[in-house]
Write a protein that holds these residues in place. Sequence first.
Motif, mmCIF file in Angstrom:
data_model
loop_
_atom_site.group_PDB
_atom_site.id
_atom_site.type_symbol
_atom_site.label_atom_id
_atom_site.label_comp_id
_atom_site.label_asym_id
_atom_site.label_seq_id
_atom_site.Cartn_x
_atom_site.Cartn_y
_atom_site.Cartn_z
ATOM 1 N N TYR A 58 0.826 -1.297 0.092
ATOM 2 C CA TYR A 58 -0.168 -0.060 -0.184
ATOM 3 C C TYR A 58 0.668 1.218 -0.013
ATOM 4 O O TYR A 58 1.875 1.253 0.332
ATOM 5 N N ARG A 59 0.355 2.267 -0.478
ATOM 6 C CA ARG A 59 0.895 3.561 -0.633
ATOM 7 C C ARG A 59 1.374 4.139 0.745
ATOM 8 O O ARG A 59 2.233 5.234 0.987
ATOM 9 N N LEU A 63 3.088 -3.159 4.303
ATOM 10 C CA LEU A 63 2.596 -4.330 3.302
ATOM 11 C C LEU A 63 1.275 -4.948 4.324
ATOM 12 O O LEU A 63 1.619 -5.160 5.486
ATOM 13 N N LEU A 64 0.170 -5.286 3.743
ATOM 14 C CA LEU A 64 -0.907 -5.982 4.374
ATOM 15 C C LEU A 64 -0.900 -7.385 4.011
ATOM 16 O O LEU A 64 -0.689 -7.674 2.611
ATOM 17 N N ALA A 143 -1.890 6.731 15.088
ATOM 18 C CA ALA A 143 -2.851 7.358 13.966
ATOM 19 C C ALA A 143 -3.627 6.094 13.333
ATOM 20 O O ALA A 143 -2.808 5.322 12.888
ATOM 21 N N PRO A 144 -4.911 6.343 13.011
ATOM 22 C CA PRO A 144 -5.606 5.224 12.183
ATOM 23 C C PRO A 144 -4.997 5.167 10.738
ATOM 24 O O PRO A 144 -4.662 6.340 10.148
ATOM 25 N N VAL A 145 -4.778 4.080 10.213
ATOM 26 C CA VAL A 145 -4.316 3.923 8.795
ATOM 27 C C VAL A 145 -5.587 3.090 7.962
ATOM 28 O O VAL A 145 -6.045 2.089 8.665
ATOM 29 N N THR A 146 -5.853 3.595 6.856
ATOM 30 C CA THR A 146 -6.926 3.028 5.996
ATOM 31 C C THR A 146 -6.109 2.126 5.052
ATOM 32 O O THR A 146 -5.563 2.479 4.325
ATOM 33 N N PHE A 147 -6.780 1.002 4.678
ATOM 34 C CA PHE A 147 -6.676 0.062 3.643
ATOM 35 C C PHE A 147 -7.865 -0.326 2.777
ATOM 36 O O PHE A 147 -8.746 -0.604 3.482
ATOM 37 N N ASN A 148 -7.679 0.104 1.608
ATOM 38 C CA ASN A 148 -8.818 -0.420 0.584
ATOM 39 C C ASN A 148 -8.598 -1.956 0.596
ATOM 40 O O ASN A 148 -7.719 -2.419 0.287
ATOM 41 N N ARG A 209 1.967 7.781 5.818
ATOM 42 C CA ARG A 209 1.714 9.021 5.033
ATOM 43 C C ARG A 209 0.350 9.190 5.133
ATOM 44 O O ARG A 209 -0.482 8.336 5.600
ATOM 45 N N SER A 210 -0.244 10.396 4.743
ATOM 46 C CA SER A 210 -1.485 10.887 4.523
ATOM 47 C C SER A 210 -2.488 10.139 3.461
ATOM 48 O O SER A 210 -3.543 10.182 3.528
ATOM 49 N N ASP A 211 -1.682 9.661 2.536
ATOM 50 C CA ASP A 211 -2.602 8.980 1.337
ATOM 51 C C ASP A 211 -2.641 7.513 1.538
ATOM 52 O O ASP A 211 -2.726 6.815 0.582
ATOM 53 N N ASP A 212 -3.243 7.070 2.840
ATOM 54 C CA ASP A 212 -2.931 5.744 3.162
ATOM 55 C C ASP A 212 -4.193 5.119 2.714
ATOM 56 O O ASP A 212 -4.410 3.857 2.983
ATOM 57 N N ASN A 213 -5.328 5.897 2.143
ATOM 58 C CA ASN A 213 -6.525 4.955 1.814
ATOM 59 C C ASN A 213 -6.557 4.716 0.183
ATOM 60 O O ASN A 213 -7.705 4.321 -0.395
ATOM 61 N N ARG A 214 -5.380 4.673 -0.407
ATOM 62 C CA ARG A 214 -5.045 4.214 -1.892
ATOM 63 C C ARG A 214 -4.253 3.137 -2.027
ATOM 64 O O ARG A 214 -2.994 3.191 -1.530
ATOM 65 N N VAL A 215 -4.781 2.035 -2.575
ATOM 66 C CA VAL A 215 -3.766 0.952 -2.652
ATOM 67 C C VAL A 215 -2.980 1.117 -3.851
ATOM 68 O O VAL A 215 -3.206 1.575 -5.035
ATOM 69 N N ALA A 216 -1.644 0.621 -3.737
ATOM 70 C CA ALA A 216 -0.614 0.650 -4.614
ATOM 71 C C ALA A 216 0.066 -0.793 -4.853
ATOM 72 O O ALA A 216 0.895 -1.265 -3.758
ATOM 73 N N ARG A 217 -0.296 -1.624 -5.655
ATOM 74 C CA ARG A 217 0.143 -3.037 -5.636
ATOM 75 C C ARG A 217 1.376 -3.058 -6.405
ATOM 76 O O ARG A 217 1.748 -2.369 -7.373
ATOM 77 N N THR A 218 2.426 -3.952 -5.809
ATOM 78 C CA THR A 218 3.669 -4.307 -6.632
ATOM 79 C C THR A 218 3.401 -5.402 -7.440
ATOM 80 O O THR A 218 2.410 -5.951 -7.380
#
Length: 218
Positions: A58-59, A63-64, A143-148, A209-218
């Motif tokens: 994730y961005r 890693l989830l 601080a909470p972290v968001t995962f799609n 980071r603040s943009d944690d609600n957007r997924v970036a897959r490797t």
Amino acid sequence: MLTDIRILAIATFAAAASLAMPASAATITSYKVSGWSMGAYTNDQTGRFSHCAASAQYRNGLLLLFSVTESFQWSIGFSNQDWNLRQGREVDVDFRIDGGRNHSIRANAVTNRLLRGRLPDSVELFNQFRLGLRMVVSLNDNAPVTFNLTDTNVMLTEILQCAHKYKDYTDRRDNRRNESERDFGPNTRDDRRPPSNERAGSDGSFRERSDDNRVART
């Protein structure tokens, strides 16, 4: 008596098309499913099947990971190459899916960069992960972290099939994975550097980071 997750695993396996076994069937493999890195792993001492794992980058730099063992015990994990955790450290993990009720588990530092926590044997929670859109996680009141939860339905169905497929597997050759990868799954090795603008302190704090609600897959 079979656990709820094991009953669900057998039902899911029967309902879905299983992966074709390779002709040699001599090694446990890694592969991609809908952007998730999947793998099946053995116990380093016995060579017997240990678990199947899935991971996605994730961005937010994390890693989830999800894992299902040979007894269909499932776990969740988080990895960050900027962490410096004391191995064996316990961390409180609070999470909720799509604004639902809060779940709390304890996770352990398997390595200095990898946390792993067992999830309850609950079909309801399993289906929340399968069908949910977002998970919000707090680690030790940080601080909470968001995962799609992108394609988790496909991934979790596959990871159950994987565990069912390899549950009786024994690796009789000396081709075991390295320790950090075997602990949970692919992409947790210390030499990988996920995209992150902030580095955790030497105390292993969790800064994202603040943009944690957007997924970036490797």
